[in-house]
Design an enzyme around this catalytic site. Sequence first.
Site, short mmCIF file in Angstrom:
data_model
loop_
_atom_site.label_atom_id
_atom_site.label_comp_id
_atom_site.label_asym_id
_atom_site.label_seq_id
_atom_site.Cartn_x
_atom_site.Cartn_y
_atom_site.Cartn_z
N ASP A 174 0.86 -1.36 0.08
CA ASP A 174 0.01 0.02 -0.19
C ASP A 174 0.74 1.13 -0.30
O ASP A 174 1.93 1.19 0.53
CB ASP A 174 -0.79 0.03 1.25
N ASP A 244 -9.29 3.46 -3.27
CA ASP A 244 -10.16 3.18 -2.10
C ASP A 244 -11.59 3.45 -2.32
O ASP A 244 -12.38 3.24 -1.48
CB ASP A 244 -9.53 3.46 -0.90
#
Length: 262
Positions: A174, A244
């Site tokens: 990430d 996201d």
Amino acid sequence: MSRQFHTAIRRHLLRRPWADPQTPRPVLINSWEACYFTFDEQRLLQLARAAKQADIDLFVLDDGWFQGRNDDSTSLGDWVADPTRLPEGLQGLCKKINDIGLDFCLWVEPEAISPDSDLYRTHPDWTLQIPHRETVAIRRQYTLDFSRLEVVDGIWAQLQAVLDSCPIRYLKWDMNRSLANVYSAALPAARQGEVYHRYVLGVYELQRRLTEAYPDLLLENCAGGGARFDCGMLYFSPQIWCSDNTDARARMSIQYGTGLFY
């Protein structure tokens, strides 16, 4: 033109077996939105058993697995399992997940460092920071200076220990913030224009080590926070989490725009 780009990437960039569009990608469940930071081993196993009933392949333990990580203000850079949440470590949880019938997977954010972390207390100079200015914290974290080989080596040593501890099938890399303060303590002021390029080469180097040392590892890059990936990363990471934002209408636009080239 999009099809030509896609074909070129599959033929000349992606590693096998992921270059074959007919190769099925494993289906995964991620612990984050089910648990956030509030979990223990039993809650994770309960989620894994439900995932197995749904014929899911991979169980991904997301943020919160490493020492002291009770919220997003601490511990990035300290990639050691938290014994209070995982009393038998990653090894114990991995075995139990495997016994349920799922492969075990993990979330990491290798380029990030929390001001409240053992790594920062030991190596505050390892961050990207401009001398005599306050370092910019975004999402309560700084960015490690991956233009420096010793920084890459330090994170690699931690990740290698984690990946050697148990069979980890998939790693989600990430990046939850954009880059700022792109200034390296390792170079003089006149050469700071090199830092951004050297930084990306450092990212490639760590991903190269991961994929060469663990050739069966499926590495996924995540641009959900930092909005940052490129075509070169696809060599190491054959899939990218684009955002996201999972709102259906927004995601149609995101996937359409990304898919024009990638």
